[in-house]
Design a protein around this motif. Structure first.
Motif, PDB file in Angstrom:
ATOM      1  N   UNK A   1       0.790  -1.201   0.061  1.00 30.99           N
ATOM      2  CA  UNK A   1       0.077   0.111   0.185  1.00 30.99           C
ATOM      3  C   UNK A   1       0.902   1.185   0.040  1.00 30.99           C
ATOM      4  N   UNK A   2       1.898   1.142   0.976  1.00 35.85           N
ATOM      5  CA  UNK A   2       2.931   2.416   0.664  1.00 35.85           C
ATOM      6  C   UNK A   2       3.431   2.615  -0.700  1.00 35.85           C
ATOM      7  N   UNK A   3       3.526   1.627  -1.602  1.00 35.57           N
ATOM      8  CA  UNK A   3       3.907   1.922  -2.957  1.00 35.57           C
ATOM      9  C   UNK A   3       2.952   2.333  -3.756  1.00 35.57           C
ATOM     10  N   UNK A   4       1.692   1.805  -3.624  1.00 38.76           N
ATOM     11  CA  UNK A   4       0.482   2.533  -4.192  1.00 38.76           C
ATOM     12  C   UNK A   4       0.451   3.891  -3.570  1.00 38.76           C
ATOM     13  N   UNK A   5       0.525   4.366  -2.548  1.00 40.19           N
ATOM     14  CA  UNK A   5       0.512   5.662  -2.109  1.00 40.19           C
ATOM     15  C   UNK A   5       1.308   6.534  -2.709  1.00 40.19           C
TER      16      UNK A   5
ATOM     17  N   UNK B 214      -2.970  -1.062  -6.202  1.00 43.08           N
ATOM     18  CA  UNK B 214      -4.049  -0.783  -5.196  1.00 43.08           C
ATOM     19  C   UNK B 214      -4.822  -2.085  -5.458  1.00 43.08           C
ATOM     20  N   UNK B 215      -4.844  -2.631  -6.558  1.00 43.29           N
ATOM     21  CA  UNK B 215      -5.555  -4.142  -6.768  1.00 43.29           C
ATOM     22  C   UNK B 215      -4.767  -5.289  -6.104  1.00 43.29           C
ATOM     23  N   UNK B 216      -3.404  -4.950  -6.262  1.00 46.36           N
ATOM     24  CA  UNK B 216      -2.652  -6.020  -5.490  1.00 46.36           C
ATOM     25  C   UNK B 216      -2.877  -5.920  -4.004  1.00 46.36           C
ATOM     26  N   UNK B 217      -2.670  -4.863  -3.428  1.00 44.04           N
ATOM     27  CA  UNK B 217      -2.759  -4.601  -2.184  1.00 44.04           C
ATOM     28  C   UNK B 217      -4.138  -5.012  -1.645  1.00 44.04           C
TER      29      UNK B 217
ATOM     30  N   UNK C 128      -1.695 -17.318 -14.768  1.00 45.43           N
ATOM     31  CA  UNK C 128      -2.819 -16.061 -14.398  1.00 45.43           C
ATOM     32  C   UNK C 128      -2.271 -15.048 -13.718  1.00 45.43           C
ATOM     33  N   UNK C 129      -2.671 -13.861 -13.764  1.00 46.77           N
ATOM     34  CA  UNK C 129      -2.139 -12.592 -13.141  1.00 46.77           C
ATOM     35  C   UNK C 129      -0.582 -12.723 -13.008  1.00 46.77           C
TER      36      UNK C 129
END
Lengths: 73, 509
Positions: free
Chosen positions: B37-41, B49-52, B211-212
């Motif tokens: 989430x820090x990386x997303x932020x 965000x999807x990964x988090x 997948x993914x």
């Protein structure tokens, strides 16, 4: 809107919009019911409460019990 | 009585083992989602965000199903372990109360924001809530581990003969004891390894299924450094723990090594087969079928001196072995006599106090205080009871170390694949090993607890209270009944956890 209404709305909407969370909450509630309303009440009474009402009585019981377990050695 | 002790121990072990299936993933995965989430932020990249959110869902399932399973241990204290609860309640109560308050306020508040707060609170506040949830969970664990550490090394208390309770006199001595500090960091960082292996294993499954692939590889890139830092700190704190065990619980160290006869320049057994039925080496036979030792290492790790004498099981029972401070340790028989004196003095003290005989009560109190450090030995019938299950402790320790080292190898291989840009999504053999590492990480984590808890037997509280004195005088059948109920309840919860988890994993990111 005051802070309490905002917090209430936050939780209310959060709970309403849950999908997977509903199942999880159901599991949590069933688990807590089994733990506190069944296990704690019927299977896990406070043992020492049955041995004395006051702290002094409980302390005496423990001291006697310890001595007994040494003597039984 | 022996049967009751076994059932009570089995029930506590069952509950603790099941509880510990949920805790490491919460603590380990928490760090990973915090970093994601820090990386997303920082990047504002919606893919992060999807990964988090995917890993947060798994975190949530584990948290929800595991929450409150530890409370059952507290039920058992009051019913099955009432002597113990009374004897140490004043000390044990404080850390557990702090744990309860922190767990309730921090985790309950911030976990709600974690799950309900996406798009409702600012990104910064949401991120802070995620980290505070992880921090809260870790701090909760701290207080439980402080309580456990106190049982391994009782400190910061005095015994009150009027209340028959140990009372805390120094909170910081309890909270910051060297055993507690090492235990906390060793446990928490090993949970990072479990979380890391879970993340790598699940990602490997996606790679196997094609997948993914991008999301799975990004997840592995986050789990890798968490695991590497986790395992390095686990080794460092494990060394600290072993040093503390050598000083405070030498019998546990001797059992971990299958060391019956003490020696200077003692080797550490790298691999070996111990004879399972040895209790004390009365017959002077070799206790191993075979063993390969690393010279000097046990002396060095246990005493920071390659020439140090490491006492074996026989030395600890016979006493009089060389020590670093020059003191002469008592034999088990002498300690048992001393313990019996302490317990008898306690009874006589209470009797004299009731009769108003001040002189006699003071005399008995003096005897009690002089012998209190051996109080628990007074309950020991035969000195062989002081020897833990050597084979189990020995093998559990080696399982932990060998497979913990295997994880280092796994991390090196993964780092190599990433650095060299190898298409490891095509290496099926490797992906299967990654998946197998999930249950293996749990087994390693549990084997660490086996060493800590089986190795300290027969003590519930080191030197002060053995398990036989700690249990309540209740019927064996009632403990057996609740054992079966717990077995069913926890198995249902585990099945629920796994089935919901598998369903969510199959759904994908």
């Amino acid at each position: 809107m005051n802070i309490f209404s905002k917090i209430f709305k936050f939780y209310y909407e959060g709970f309403r919009s849950m999908t997977l969370g509903k199942t999880l909450w159901m599991i949590i509630l069933i688990k807590l019911f089994i733990m506190f309303a069944v296990l704690k009440v019927f299977f896990f009474p406070n043992f020492l409460s049955s041995k004395g009402d006051t702290k002094a009585e409980k302390a005496d019981y423990i001291a006697t019990e310890m001595e007994k377990r040494t003597i039984n050695n | 009585m022996e049967e009751l002790v076994l059932w009570s121990r089995a029930q506590f072990a069952l509950t603790a083992i099941y509880h510990w299936l949920f805790v490491p993933l919460t603590l380990g995965l928490g760090i990973i989602i915090g970093i994601m989430e820090t990386i997303y932020y920082r990047t504002k990249n919606e893919e992060w965000k999807t990964i988090t959110k995917f890993w947060m869902r798994l975190f949530g399932i584990n948290f929800a199903i595991g929450v409150a399973t530890g409370l059952i241990l507290e039920f058992q204290f009051g019913t099955n372990w009432s002597n113990y609860s009374w004897f140490v309640g004043d000390i044990f109560g404080a850390p557990l109360a702090i744990e309860g308050i922190i767990a309730f306020f921090m985790e309950a508040t911030f976990i709600a924001i974690m799950f309900f707060g996406w798009n409702k609170v600012s990104k910064g506040f949401h991120l802070a809530s995620t980290w505070l949830t992880v921090f809260g969970a870790s701090i909760s664990a701290l207080w439980i581990l402080v309580a456990n550490a106190w049982m391994q090394f009782p400190t910061g208390m005095t015994f009150n003969p009027d209340t028959v309770r140990n009372e805390m006199t120094d909170f910081w001595a309890v909270a910051l004891s060297p055993i507690a500090i090492n235990k906390f960091f060793h446990t928490i960082t090993s949970c990072w390894v479990v979380g890391s292996m879970a993340c790598i294993g699940v990602s490997a499954w996606f790679l196997l299924k094609k997948r993914h692939i991008d999301f799975a590889k990004r997840s592995i890139k986050i789990a890798l450094p968490v695991g590497v830092i986790g395992i390095l700190l686990t080794i460092y704190t494990g060394d600290g723990s072993a040093y503390q065990v050598a000083q405070k619980q030498p019998m546990k160290l001797a059992a971990m090594e299958g060391l019956y006869k003490g020696q200077t320049k003692a080797p550490l057994v790298a691999i070996g087969l111990v004879k399972p039925h040895e209790k004390a080496m009365q017959d002077k036979e070799n206790p191993y079928y075979f063993n390969i030792g690393i010279p000097y290492t046990l002396s060095l790790l246990g005493y920071r001196d390659i020439d140090a004498y490491v006492p074996g099981i026989t030395d600890l029972l016979e006493g009089g072995y060389p020590t670093t401070d020059g003191s002469v340790p008592l034999s088990a028989k002498e300690k048992m006599e001393s313990g019996k004196k302490a317990i008898t003095a306690l009874a006589d003290y209470k009797k004299a106090k009731k009769e108003g005989n001040l002189a006699e009560s003071n005399k008995q109190l003096e005897i009690l205080n002089a012998n209190y450090s051996n109080f628990g030995y007074g309950f020991i019938k035969d000195e062989s009871e002081l020897v833990p299950n050597v084979a189990l402790t020995f093998y559990a320790f080696r399982f932990m170390v060998i497979f913990g080292s295997f994880f280092i190898l796994m991390y090196i291989i993964i780092a190599y694949f990433i650095k060299k840009k190898k298409p490891y999504e095509n290496y099926k053999w490797f992906l299967y090993i990654c998946i197998a590492c999930i249950p293996l990480a749990y087994m390693v984590s549990h084997s660490g607890w086996l060493v800590a808890e089986m190795g300290r037997q027969p003590w519930v509280i080191q030197d002060l209270m053995p398990t036989g004195a700690a249990i309540s005088a209740i019927s064996t059948s009632s403990v057996a009944t609740t054992f079966i109920i717990f077995c069913v309840l926890f198995t249902v919860l585990l099945i629920a956890e796994l089935s919901i988890m598998f369903k969510q994993i199959k759904k994908g990111f």
